[in-house]
Structure formats: C-alpha cells, structure tokens
Design a protein around this motif. Sequence first.
Motif, PDB file in Angstrom:
ATOM      1  N   ALA A 200     -39.929  12.570  10.243  1.00  0.00           N
ATOM      2  CA  ALA A 200     -40.309  12.426  11.574  1.00  0.00           C
ATOM      3  C   ALA A 200     -39.435  10.710  11.935  1.00  0.00           C
ATOM      4  O   ALA A 200     -39.515   9.612  11.320  1.00  0.00           O
ATOM      5  CB  ALA A 200     -41.078  12.225  12.683  1.00  0.00           C
ATOM      6  N   LEU A 201     -39.000  11.014  12.974  1.00  0.00           N
ATOM      7  CA  LEU A 201     -38.006   9.711  13.304  1.00  0.00           C
ATOM      8  C   LEU A 201     -37.874   9.098  14.704  1.00  0.00           C
ATOM      9  O   LEU A 201     -38.633  10.241  16.132  1.00  0.00           O
ATOM     10  CB  LEU A 201     -36.409   9.807  13.382  1.00  0.00           C
ATOM     11  N   GLY A 243     -27.068  -1.071  13.444  1.00  0.00           N
ATOM     12  CA  GLY A 243     -26.274  -1.443  12.018  1.00  0.00           C
ATOM     13  C   GLY A 243     -26.262  -0.864  11.005  1.00  0.00           C
ATOM     14  O   GLY A 243     -25.603  -0.114  10.107  1.00  0.00           O
ATOM     15  N   GLY A 244     -27.436   0.794  10.778  1.00  0.00           N
ATOM     16  CA  GLY A 244     -26.916   1.665  10.095  1.00  0.00           C
ATOM     17  C   GLY A 244     -28.482   1.068   8.970  1.00  0.00           C
ATOM     18  O   GLY A 244     -28.092   2.079   7.358  1.00  0.00           O
ATOM     19  N   LYS A 245     -28.777   0.241   8.956  1.00  0.00           N
ATOM     20  CA  LYS A 245     -29.463  -0.492   7.402  1.00  0.00           C
ATOM     21  C   LYS A 245     -30.637  -0.721   7.026  1.00  0.00           C
ATOM     22  O   LYS A 245     -32.027  -0.520   8.511  1.00  0.00           O
ATOM     23  CB  LYS A 245     -29.243  -2.537   7.651  1.00  0.00           C
ATOM     24  N   THR A 246     -30.936   0.188   5.557  1.00  0.00           N
ATOM     25  CA  THR A 246     -32.585   0.748   5.945  1.00  0.00           C
ATOM     26  C   THR A 246     -33.402  -0.310   5.380  1.00  0.00           C
ATOM     27  O   THR A 246     -32.856  -0.862   4.524  1.00  0.00           O
ATOM     28  CB  THR A 246     -32.346   1.567   5.493  1.00  0.00           C
ATOM     29  N   TYR A 247     -34.907  -0.549   6.168  1.00  0.00           N
ATOM     30  CA  TYR A 247     -35.844  -1.134   5.020  1.00  0.00           C
ATOM     31  C   TYR A 247     -37.180  -0.351   5.188  1.00  0.00           C
ATOM     32  O   TYR A 247     -37.602   0.326   5.585  1.00  0.00           O
ATOM     33  CB  TYR A 247     -36.173  -1.942   6.412  1.00  0.00           C
ATOM     34  N   ILE A 248     -37.258  -0.737   3.763  1.00  0.00           N
ATOM     35  CA  ILE A 248     -37.955   0.378   2.423  1.00  0.00           C
ATOM     36  C   ILE A 248     -39.321  -1.293   3.258  1.00  0.00           C
ATOM     37  O   ILE A 248     -39.543  -1.957   3.031  1.00  0.00           O
ATOM     38  CB  ILE A 248     -37.950   0.510   1.230  1.00  0.00           C
ATOM     39  N   LEU A 249     -40.296  -0.299   3.546  1.00  0.00           N
ATOM     40  CA  LEU A 249     -41.408  -0.476   3.503  1.00  0.00           C
ATOM     41  C   LEU A 249     -43.426  -0.791   2.848  1.00  0.00           C
ATOM     42  O   LEU A 249     -43.298  -1.830   2.409  1.00  0.00           O
ATOM     43  CB  LEU A 249     -42.096  -0.309   5.110  1.00  0.00           C
ATOM     44  N   ALA A 281     -26.669   3.730  12.552  1.00  0.00           N
ATOM     45  CA  ALA A 281     -28.084   4.758  12.363  1.00  0.00           C
ATOM     46  C   ALA A 281     -27.879   6.164  12.052  1.00  0.00           C
ATOM     47  O   ALA A 281     -29.216   6.487  10.890  1.00  0.00           O
ATOM     48  CB  ALA A 281     -29.127   4.075  13.440  1.00  0.00           C
ATOM     49  N   ASN A 282     -26.833   6.900  13.267  1.00  0.00           N
ATOM     50  CA  ASN A 282     -27.831   8.772  12.772  1.00  0.00           C
ATOM     51  C   ASN A 282     -27.310   8.587  11.963  1.00  0.00           C
ATOM     52  O   ASN A 282     -27.742   9.460  11.346  1.00  0.00           O
ATOM     53  CB  ASN A 282     -27.176   8.730  14.255  1.00  0.00           C
ATOM     54  N   SER A 283     -26.100   7.878  11.200  1.00  0.00           N
ATOM     55  CA  SER A 283     -25.316   8.635   9.937  1.00  0.00           C
ATOM     56  C   SER A 283     -26.748   8.745   9.032  1.00  0.00           C
ATOM     57  O   SER A 283     -26.786   9.280   8.353  1.00  0.00           O
ATOM     58  CB  SER A 283     -24.206   7.642   9.266  1.00  0.00           C
ATOM     59  N   GLU A 284     -27.503   6.873   8.557  1.00  0.00           N
ATOM     60  CA  GLU A 284     -27.793   7.000   7.650  1.00  0.00           C
ATOM     61  C   GLU A 284     -29.239   8.357   8.454  1.00  0.00           C
ATOM     62  O   GLU A 284     -29.820   8.790   6.828  1.00  0.00           O
ATOM     63  CB  GLU A 284     -29.196   5.715   7.862  1.00  0.00           C
ATOM     64  N   TRP A 285     -29.821   8.538   9.196  1.00  0.00           N
ATOM     65  CA  TRP A 285     -30.830   9.303   9.748  1.00  0.00           C
ATOM     66  C   TRP A 285     -30.638  10.654   8.928  1.00  0.00           C
ATOM     67  O   TRP A 285     -31.146  10.978   8.467  1.00  0.00           O
ATOM     68  CB  TRP A 285     -31.447   9.250  11.061  1.00  0.00           C
TER      69      TRP A 285
END
Length: 293
Positions: A200-201, A243-249, A281-285
């Motif tokens: 989910a987003l 910017g499409g950057k992801t952050y794994i928590l 961001a949509n591309s990464e999603w």
Amino acid sequence: MAKKLLFFFFLITTLGALVFFVFNWVIPFLQPNIGQLSVNTPFQSSTAFLDNKKLGATPFYSKNLKIGDHTLTIESEETKWETKTTLSSGTFNTLDINITKAEEFISGENLFFRKGQKSLVVTSKPQGVKVFLDNKEKGSTPIKLEPSEGVSTLILKKDGYLSREINPNVVNGYRLTVNVFLSVDPFGTTKKLDANSKIALFSLHNNFINLSKSYSDWAEGVEFTQRQLGSTDTRFDLLIDPGGKTYILDETSWKNKLATKAVANVGYLATKQNDTLSEKANSEWQKLKTQFN
C-alpha cells in the motif's frame, strides 16, 4: 541590675553568633556538596560527558557529582548533543533524551533543581508550546507555575509536533526547571494513495512545518519515531521522495518482506498535503508493485 542587663546582652549576642555560625558554617559543612544525576537515552547507545569529562555509557547514574552549573553532553556513533544543567545538593536530576542526526526529531526532557521558592519553570524547544498542568491549560512556554508539592502531570502540545507527557516532582525549597524538547511529527497527515493485496502507498505531509528541505532527514525522522513509539497507526517499510529516491527503514525487515511477499507499507514524502505522485516517484512505485505481485 546593670550587671544582669549586661549578662543578658552578652548571652543574646553569643547565641546570635552561635546560630549564625551553625547555619553558615556547620550545616553547610555537614551537608554533602554533591548532586545526583541520571541520564537515559532509551533508543541508542550513547556516552555522557559532564563539562567534557566522561561520565560513562548510558543509562548512567551517579550520586557523587559536584554541585553547580554544568554542560551535559551526549555522544552516540552518529551525533553529538549538549544542554545545560544545574546540580544542587540533596536533589535528583534527570535527563531522558532521544537524539538523532536530524535535530528537529530530537525529543526528551531535562529536569533540574535550584534552591529557591517552590515553583515549576517550563521551557521548551521550540518555544510557544501549550502547557497543561493536571489537565488544565496554563499558557505557553516559557512559563512559571506554582503547583502543589509532589508529583504533577505535565503535557506539552504544539501543532506540527509530537506531544509529550512528563511527571515532575515539585519539592519545597526548590525551583524545578523542566526543559522539554519536542520532536517534529514526521507523519503529519497520512492519506492512502494506492494499494493492492500486498503493498500500500500513503502520502505523508506535515501541514505546519516544511519537511521537504531535507528528505533524508525526514526519512530518518520517520524511522527514528517508529522505533521509539513501537507501534503507529501505519508502520512504514520504505519511503519515496518526489525525486524518486527510496529510503529503506529497516534493511533486514525489507529483505524478508520482498522474499516472502509479506504485506508492506510505502510512504510518499509529499511537498503539499494533496500532492499526487511525481513522475519519478510514480515510476518507483510501479516497480515496487511489480516486485510484490
């Protein structure tokens, strides 16, 4: 008669001098010239320093510290933070603090005493925080209160920040200062944007504070706050910025969820409350949804 008056005058003068000597020299000498201090950093391994002298690893406690004004420093592997404190004889000071590289997400309280009229002084970072004493609103920080002796319930609230509850113990003969640090709310308003059965987003946005000046700090704030709270309304596994950057928590948890296709939550760090996903961001999603199919 004159001799009797002279005797009584001499007696009163001697008793006065004796009382002055006892209160100003004997009692201070007998009282321990030391203060007590407890330092706790619940969510990280840290080291405490007093006036640049190492005290020890946290949680730390000592009842043999020199009274007076001091600089208290907390160091972890990632950051260094300091505050002021005052140690008074016969009192117990506490510092409970959660420190992180992203300064706006630091939270905690520093409680210390000074001899004086019984009172409770509340200061905060940021200033202008609403203060509630035993469920009654008293004003905004900085503020001086005069509660009854004993333990009270103190709640501090400010729009855009996580509230904090403290239970100070007011003592006769001392002014208790409570210096409170409120963390910015890294979640703010959350809204579901998209979902399938496995992932989910949601969008995240703080309506009162601009967090988009540093998305990496914002992501650290989300991770750090989730670790402190243990549970939140929605627990995020990964974040995406515009910017499409992801952050794994949590790397280990994320790898396990990818491998098992367990349910995951993704947060979009939105610049505005009703932002739609940026193109990047949509591309990464879309890639993430494919991985969880």
